[in-house]
Scaffold this active site. Sequence first.
Site: not given
Ligand code: SDX
Length: 392
Positions: A269, A326
């Site tokens: 998140h 989720d």
């Molecule tokens: C919702 O914003 C809100 O409030 C949204 C929400 C709401 O109520 O409206 O809470 C609802 O959208 C919840 C999120 C649902 N999406 C997912 O579950 C999809 C999987 N999650 C990711 O795609 C990600 O965690 C996000 C999109 C939720 C957040 O993305 P960010 O903040 O841009 O994080 P990032 O992509 O910069 O990740 C930071 C690091 C990265 O690694 P490094 O580059 O630092 O090495 O964490 C890793 C990412 O690769 N990472 C993950 C991951 N999420 C982040 N690695 C594996 N699996 C994951 N799910």
Amino acid sequence: QTGMITLDPGYVNTGSCESNITFIDGEKGILRYRGYPIEDVCDKTDFIETAYLVIYGRLPDQNEYDKFRDDIAEHSLPHKGLAKMFEAFPKDAHPMALLASVLPSMYAYYPYDENDPEQVDKAILRLLGKVPVLASWVYRKLRGWPLNYSNPDLSYAANFLNLTFSTPSNRFKLDPDIVKALDLLLILHADHEQNCSAASVRMVGSSQVNLYAAIAAGMCSLWGPLHGGANQKVLEMLDMIQRDGGDIDKYLELAKDKESGFRLMGFGHRVYKNFDPRAHIIKKHADRVLSKLGINDPLLNLAKKLEEAALNDPYFAERKLYPNVDFYSGIIYKAMGIPTEMFTVMFAIGRLPGWIAQWREMQRDPSLRIGRPRQVYQGETERELSSRVKNH
Ligand code: SDX
């Protein structure tokens, strides 16, 4: 950061948006709607009260509650032209394609004067009343079932279940535990400050377009798999791991390999860097609902094992990746008989009051100006064309 949009009340480059609606402390896992902790809102209100609270800033008294509930019911009959719109869609169309398409069309049937507060309030009631019906029509159209219409004697959650699942030959059994679980899920999704879809509603709404079009922008943003589309992807991911022998370690390793393109859906998140309080509440209720229904869904146990393994894995711990809203919600939706392709629609029904509240707060802000993010230009410097011969 280059390419990042920085939002602010007038979208004039201060970097954040001021709001009184929802407070989140990502480090402490705190979520409050208009100051009330989400745990208390879940225990002490129903979705209609939560919608009123989020939109109008305070809990309704009994008369206000009754009037709000009755007004929503009164405005729950969509124009038959909106049903006709669904005819043209293929049977296997994604439900969000239908729902997001019909939303802006509501202005064709229900135009209103945005300078008349009473008409704006009626547009809000029309959205709250008609969207669950339209969502049920999406489900029923794709199955070739006749359409149902709202029953004002049922609660908001019970009405949606009845609209969606009851047929002339088979009345859906409104198990109180199922109705309560759906009401809880809707409350938990009601708002979440400046998430991608709320920010989309504000950005599009800042051009002074009508409410229906601004909400449609939020719908389309929510549809994405990184946002509201994640709940469907979580179930598909758990199902895939289950079919692959439940090899959790294999998928944890895959999620660490950026080249794989695989992410643990339902994890991580932008704001919560400790735990998502909604995930805690949903996980607790998933156990209760499934045991009450006598359902032993292996995907729930798999989800718990996956959470446990990820929380104990340095890669995820270092990146503060925890289950988000989720991760467990789909398991409850599935127990209710809601198919995975409808999960994001369910998220949209829950988030509707939040989008409305964000739009309304912005519209009433005297300092509102049209959203116009700036950029850091990284393209070519000025180039010559004069020597080129025009050859067409
Ligand atoms: C919702 O914003 C809100 O409030 C949204 C929400 C709401 O109520 O409206 O809470 C609802 O959208 C919840 C999120 C649902 N999406 C997912 O579950 C999809 C999987 N999650 C990711 O795609 C990600 O965690 C996000 C999109 C939720 C957040 O993305 P960010 O903040 O841009 O994080 P990032 O992509 O910069 O990740 C930071 C690091 C990265 O690694 P490094 O580059 O630092 O090495 O964490 C890793 C990412 O690769 N990472 C993950 C991951 N999420 C982040 N690695 C594996 N699996 C994951 N799910």
